[in-house]
Structures are given as structure tokens and as C-alpha cells.
Design a protein around this motif. Sequence first.
Motif, PDB file in Angstrom:
ATOM      1  N   PHE A   1       0.834  -1.198   0.000  1.00  0.00           N
ATOM      2  CA  PHE A   1       0.000   0.000   0.000  1.00  0.00           C
ATOM      3  C   PHE A   1       0.874   1.256   0.000  1.00  0.00           C
ATOM      4  O   PHE A   1       1.839   1.354   0.748  1.00  0.00           O
ATOM      5  N   GLY A   2       0.515   2.204  -0.848  1.00  0.00           N
ATOM      6  CA  GLY A   2       1.206   3.480  -0.905  1.00  0.00           C
ATOM      7  C   GLY A   2       2.389   3.519  -1.861  1.00  0.00           C
ATOM      8  O   GLY A   2       2.962   4.577  -2.079  1.00  0.00           O
ATOM      9  N   LEU A   3       2.748   2.375  -2.417  1.00  0.00           N
ATOM     10  CA  LEU A   3       3.889   2.337  -3.331  1.00  0.00           C
ATOM     11  C   LEU A   3       3.429   2.397  -4.781  1.00  0.00           C
ATOM     12  O   LEU A   3       2.276   2.119  -5.101  1.00  0.00           O
ATOM     13  N   VAL A   4       4.351   2.757  -5.655  1.00  0.00           N
ATOM     14  CA  VAL A   4       4.106   2.794  -7.091  1.00  0.00           C
ATOM     15  C   VAL A   4       4.766   1.572  -7.710  1.00  0.00           C
ATOM     16  O   VAL A   4       5.938   1.294  -7.453  1.00  0.00           O
TER      17      VAL A   4
ATOM     18  N   GLU B   1      -0.278   3.264  -8.595  1.00  0.00           N
ATOM     19  CA  GLU B   1      -0.014   3.537  -7.192  1.00  0.00           C
ATOM     20  C   GLU B   1      -1.193   3.003  -6.393  1.00  0.00           C
ATOM     21  O   GLU B   1      -2.346   3.302  -6.701  1.00  0.00           O
ATOM     22  N   ILE B   2      -0.917   2.198  -5.383  1.00  0.00           N
ATOM     23  CA  ILE B   2      -1.978   1.641  -4.566  1.00  0.00           C
ATOM     24  C   ILE B   2      -2.265   2.632  -3.439  1.00  0.00           C
ATOM     25  O   ILE B   2      -1.407   2.880  -2.593  1.00  0.00           O
TER      26      ILE B   2
ATOM     27  N   VAL C   1       7.942  -4.748 -12.980  1.00  0.00           N
ATOM     28  CA  VAL C   1       9.212  -4.243 -13.502  1.00  0.00           C
ATOM     29  C   VAL C   1       9.961  -3.408 -12.465  1.00  0.00           C
ATOM     30  O   VAL C   1      11.176  -3.471 -12.363  1.00  0.00           O
ATOM     31  N   ARG C   2       9.190  -2.614 -11.687  1.00  0.00           N
ATOM     32  CA  ARG C   2       9.828  -1.700 -10.743  1.00  0.00           C
ATOM     33  C   ARG C   2       8.851  -1.408  -9.605  1.00  0.00           C
ATOM     34  O   ARG C   2       7.648  -1.343  -9.809  1.00  0.00           O
ATOM     35  N   ILE C   3       9.399  -1.203  -8.414  1.00  0.00           N
ATOM     36  CA  ILE C   3       8.616  -0.792  -7.256  1.00  0.00           C
ATOM     37  C   ILE C   3       9.301   0.443  -6.682  1.00  0.00           C
ATOM     38  O   ILE C   3      10.526   0.439  -6.496  1.00  0.00           O
ATOM     39  N   ALA C   4       8.529   1.500  -6.426  1.00  0.00           N
ATOM     40  CA  ALA C   4       9.131   2.753  -5.973  1.00  0.00           C
ATOM     41  C   ALA C   4       8.176   3.489  -5.036  1.00  0.00           C
ATOM     42  O   ALA C   4       7.000   3.154  -4.939  1.00  0.00           O
TER      43      ALA C   4
END
Length: 168
Positions: free
Chosen positions: A94-97, A111-112, A158-161
Amino acid sequence: MSRAFVKEGTGELEPLPDLPISPHPNYVTPRGLASLRVRLAEVQDDLARLRARPERLDKLPEAAAERDIRYLEARLRGAIPVDPAVHDLRSVAFGLVVTVADEDGHETKYEITGEDEGDAALGRIAPQSPLARALMGAEVGDEVTWRRPAGAMVLEVVRIAFADDAPR
């Protein structure tokens, strides 16, 4: 004005029915919590302006503002703030892109966020959505299946940010 919401004999409006409140936990990002507070202040200001009108024959806008205030206050009372900075970026949370690639290699960011913050045009999705449920807990390189009405779609993480505006 429809007579359906007018009290007999007094000319006063019955309160409008409350807006439905989601049965899900109200997780909010810091941005989402701030947005709820701003929206509440704006509606309270609108109500004050409406009540200050010299001509107040149409009270439906006031009743709508009062209803909106009840909704926003309930959402704020039930808010469960979650700071995305507590996540280590190893898995979708939660809260990540999260950036995903579809079968054709086309990349999309999601984004969650909390339900009140959800906005498909901005790629913000609620944690209860089928896409968010498929992504939660996935790590970079994982493939997830998004079950959607148009048919299942396989996506690669692919990516978590962090979100651009998330405090770190």
C-alpha cells in the motif's frame, strides 16, 4: 424543488440520505489524509457561504453540503494512516508505485492508494481492486494475473518505488 425531502408544514428539508461508506478498512496515504481534510474544509466553507446567502429559498445545496460533511467526517474518523516509507521496496505494498509490463512489453505505473484517493486517470488504484489484489506482495520479476472483465491479463512487475510526493 421536489417535495419529497420537505418536512410537512415547516418548509424545512429532511436531511439527505447519507452517502454510502465503504465496508473496507479506510487505509490512507499521507497525501490522501491531507486531501480528505482539505475537502472537508472546502465543503464547510461552501456551507457557510450557502447559509450566508440573502435569498435562501432553495435549501437543497445546503442539505447536500451537510451530507457531504457527514461523509467526509466519517471517512476521517475511520482513516487508518499508512506511511509508505515503512516499506522496503522489495514487494508491492500500500502506498507504493509499481511499474508493470504487459505481454507486449508496454509499461504502466500504478499507485496503490486509499479508496478516496483512487483515480484511474492518475494510475491510483484502491487496495480492494482486482489489479491491486493481484499486485500486492509481488516482487520485481514476478508475473501476476490480473483477472478483469475483459479477460485475464498477465503482467510482469518491472519496478517498485515510492510515489514522487511520498516522504522518505
